[in-house]
Design a protein around this motif. Sequence first.
Motif, PDB file in Angstrom:
ATOM      1  N   ALA A 213      39.863  39.097  42.917  1.00 52.20           N
ATOM      2  CA  ALA A 213      41.011  38.948  43.808  1.00 52.20           C
ATOM      3  C   ALA A 213      41.933  37.882  43.231  1.00 52.20           C
ATOM      4  N   GLU A 214      43.197  37.929  43.654  1.00 52.95           N
ATOM      5  CA  GLU A 214      44.202  36.996  43.142  1.00 52.95           C
ATOM      6  C   GLU A 214      44.974  36.373  44.290  1.00 52.95           C
ATOM      7  N   LEU A 215      45.446  35.167  44.063  1.00 52.71           N
ATOM      8  CA  LEU A 215      46.201  34.443  45.073  1.00 52.71           C
ATOM      9  C   LEU A 215      47.220  33.549  44.377  1.00 52.71           C
ATOM     10  N   GLU A 216      48.470  33.554  44.863  1.00 51.89           N
ATOM     11  CA  GLU A 216      49.482  32.657  44.311  1.00 51.89           C
ATOM     12  C   GLU A 216      49.755  31.536  45.296  1.00 51.89           C
ATOM     13  N   ILE A 217      49.773  30.317  44.771  1.00 57.09           N
ATOM     14  CA  ILE A 217      49.963  29.126  45.595  1.00 57.09           C
ATOM     15  C   ILE A 217      51.217  28.399  45.135  1.00 57.09           C
ATOM     16  N   GLU A 218      52.056  28.008  46.117  1.00 59.78           N
ATOM     17  CA  GLU A 218      53.195  27.143  45.793  1.00 59.78           C
ATOM     18  C   GLU A 218      52.718  25.709  45.881  1.00 59.78           C
ATOM     19  N   GLY A 219      52.766  25.035  44.732  1.00 63.45           N
ATOM     20  CA  GLY A 219      52.185  23.702  44.662  1.00 63.45           C
ATOM     21  C   GLY A 219      53.119  22.580  45.055  1.00 63.45           C
ATOM     22  N   GLY A 220      54.323  22.884  45.538  1.00 64.04           N
ATOM     23  CA  GLY A 220      55.279  21.824  45.845  1.00 64.04           C
ATOM     24  C   GLY A 220      56.084  21.442  44.619  1.00 64.04           C
ATOM     25  N   GLU A 221      57.249  20.854  44.853  1.00 60.38           N
ATOM     26  CA  GLU A 221      58.141  20.442  43.772  1.00 60.38           C
ATOM     27  C   GLU A 221      58.472  21.618  42.858  1.00 60.38           C
TER      28      GLU A 221
ATOM     29  N   GLU B 176      48.739  30.525  39.953  1.00 60.95           N
ATOM     30  CA  GLU B 176      48.039  31.760  40.270  1.00 60.95           C
ATOM     31  C   GLU B 176      46.535  31.528  40.143  1.00 60.95           C
ATOM     32  N   PHE B 177      45.792  31.891  41.180  1.00 57.43           N
ATOM     33  CA  PHE B 177      44.339  31.777  41.185  1.00 57.43           C
ATOM     34  C   PHE B 177      43.750  33.175  41.017  1.00 57.43           C
ATOM     35  N   ARG B 178      42.977  33.382  39.965  1.00 61.38           N
ATOM     36  CA  ARG B 178      42.297  34.654  39.728  1.00 61.38           C
ATOM     37  C   ARG B 178      40.791  34.431  39.864  1.00 61.38           C
ATOM     38  N   CYS B 179      40.222  35.029  40.873  1.00 61.72           N
ATOM     39  CA  CYS B 179      38.796  34.846  41.141  1.00 61.72           C
ATOM     40  C   CYS B 179      38.035  36.138  40.799  1.00 61.72           C
ATOM     41  N   ARG B 180      36.871  35.977  40.203  1.00 56.72           N
ATOM     42  CA  ARG B 180      36.089  37.144  39.793  1.00 56.72           C
ATOM     43  C   ARG B 180      34.594  36.814  39.864  1.00 56.72           C
ATOM     44  N   MET B 181      33.825  37.753  40.399  1.00 52.78           N
ATOM     45  CA  MET B 181      32.377  37.600  40.451  1.00 52.78           C
ATOM     46  C   MET B 181      31.781  38.240  39.195  1.00 52.78           C
ATOM     47  N   VAL B 182      30.948  37.460  38.486  1.00 54.80           N
ATOM     48  CA  VAL B 182      30.360  37.960  37.237  1.00 54.80           C
ATOM     49  C   VAL B 182      28.847  37.735  37.263  1.00 54.80           C
ATOM     50  N   GLU B 183      28.177  38.539  36.461  1.00 58.33           N
ATOM     51  CA  GLU B 183      26.723  38.396  36.306  1.00 58.33           C
ATOM     52  C   GLU B 183      26.460  37.725  34.969  1.00 58.33           C
ATOM     53  N   MET B 184      25.789  36.571  35.009  1.00 53.31           N
ATOM     54  CA  MET B 184      25.527  35.801  33.800  1.00 53.31           C
ATOM     55  C   MET B 184      24.318  36.377  33.067  1.00 53.31           C
ATOM     56  N   ALA B 185      24.004  35.773  31.922  1.00 48.57           N
ATOM     57  CA  ALA B 185      22.906  36.279  31.084  1.00 48.57           C
ATOM     58  C   ALA B 185      21.566  36.244  31.811  1.00 48.57           C
ATOM     59  N   ASP B 186      21.394  35.286  32.744  1.00 45.76           N
ATOM     60  CA  ASP B 186      20.127  35.189  33.492  1.00 45.76           C
ATOM     61  C   ASP B 186      20.138  36.054  34.745  1.00 45.76           C
ATOM     62  N   HIS B 187      21.161  36.953  34.837  1.00 45.57           N
ATOM     63  CA  HIS B 187      21.298  37.892  35.949  1.00 45.57           C
ATOM     64  C   HIS B 187      21.707  37.231  37.262  1.00 45.57           C
ATOM     65  N   ASP B 188      22.018  35.943  37.221  1.00 44.13           N
ATOM     66  CA  ASP B 188      22.526  35.280  38.420  1.00 44.13           C
ATOM     67  C   ASP B 188      24.019  35.544  38.556  1.00 44.13           C
ATOM     68  N   LEU B 189      24.480  35.665  39.800  1.00 44.55           N
ATOM     69  CA  LEU B 189      25.906  35.862  40.047  1.00 44.55           C
ATOM     70  C   LEU B 189      26.627  34.520  40.077  1.00 44.55           C
ATOM     71  N   HIS B 190      27.782  34.482  39.460  1.00 49.76           N
ATOM     72  CA  HIS B 190      28.618  33.279  39.457  1.00 49.76           C
ATOM     73  C   HIS B 190      30.067  33.686  39.739  1.00 49.76           C
ATOM     74  N   MET B 191      30.823  32.721  40.256  1.00 49.80           N
ATOM     75  CA  MET B 191      32.241  32.927  40.539  1.00 49.80           C
ATOM     76  C   MET B 191      33.072  32.197  39.484  1.00 49.80           C
ATOM     77  N   ILE B 192      33.904  32.963  38.789  1.00 50.23           N
ATOM     78  CA  ILE B 192      34.837  32.361  37.827  1.00 50.23           C
ATOM     79  C   ILE B 192      36.236  32.378  38.437  1.00 50.23           C
ATOM     80  N   THR B 193      36.877  31.231  38.472  1.00 50.06           N
ATOM     81  CA  THR B 193      38.257  31.122  38.954  1.00 50.06           C
ATOM     82  C   THR B 193      39.137  30.616  37.815  1.00 50.06           C
ATOM     83  N   VAL B 194      40.170  31.377  37.523  1.00 53.97           N
ATOM     84  CA  VAL B 194      41.144  30.977  36.500  1.00 53.97           C
ATOM     85  C   VAL B 194      42.411  30.543  37.230  1.00 53.97           C
ATOM     86  N   VAL B 195      42.847  29.313  36.975  1.00 50.27           N
ATOM     87  CA  VAL B 195      44.078  28.785  37.574  1.00 50.27           C
ATOM     88  C   VAL B 195      45.140  28.746  36.476  1.00 50.27           C
TER      89      VAL B 195
END
Length: 329
Positions: A87-95, A100-119
């Motif tokens: 999912a994606e979200l755009e934030i107005e940071g002021g001034e 843009e926040f890009r969030c994604r659920m991924v499965e790591m090498a140990d099969h655990d789920l993690h959330m990656i957020t790219v700003v």
Amino acid sequence: MVHRLTWFEPQRGDDQLREFFITALMDMGASLILQDKDGTYVCITSLPSRWRLTPGVVPSDEAIFGEEVGQKLAELKSGLVNAGDRAELEIEGGEDTFYEFRCRMVEMADHDLHMITVVIDRTEDRRRERLLRALLREVSHRSKNLLAIIQSIASQTARYSGTLDMFLGKFRGRLHALSQSQDLITDSSWRGAYFRDLLKQQVDRYVQENADLVQVSGEDVLLTPNASLHIGLALHELVVNAVSHGDFLQRRLPIEVSCRKLDTPDGPVVEMLWTEPYTARATEDTKAARFGSTVLERVVPSSVNGEAKHSLENGQVRYQLRFPLEIFD
């Protein structure tokens, strides 16, 4: 070592690779955040300067980005459950800043789920978009003005043309003069055109081999886009009339053209004066042909909020045009 789409040399140290990735992310204006499936922060890289990690405070969306943004991110992330959800979200940071926040659920090498957020810093992108929209609005506005001018020229030309061939000849010439002036305006990034450039266009087109017989003096005034289009049109009419109905070429007597800026109680004005030698023995039909130009006497003066005087006396054709000088910011 190869893992999915990534390759690196195993002998390279983790510190060197970490420095490489962080530097690259900073150059891209991007930040990475890694959270485990419970939302606990695992890693943060190159956080934008407007947001800070407070020493001694456990990192969280709300602690880093504030209550308002933190709540929006929490709501966004709550809908990501399975690997591959995003999912994606755009934030107005002021001034006037945007992220843009890009969030994604991924499965790591140990099969655990993690959330990656790219700003990603989208401030420059939004500024360019606003500038582009403003330019498009300006182009639309100017295009409408140009179409209105063409419509007016067509109407006036048709009204005073006895035949279709006469209409086509006059209209094509006027349309070409308009397009030449528009080229000068475009080349100047829509600032306008200089008077001498407008005159040179018409002289080069109609009396190129006798350009020395059109002498210009005074100031080379920079005219606004609207004034440029109409003054170019007036100069076209004057040159065509001189070539078609005048005898300055045969007599080798120069036409004198001047342009001056004058200060008046109502503000600065531009005065253009065209003085052309003319044989007083010309027939009444020829005089009528010369002075039947609605473009010179009505269209141009009214379009630049000015006034014109057009006369034939004492062996001269005189055309004087005065109009307010618009000041550029």
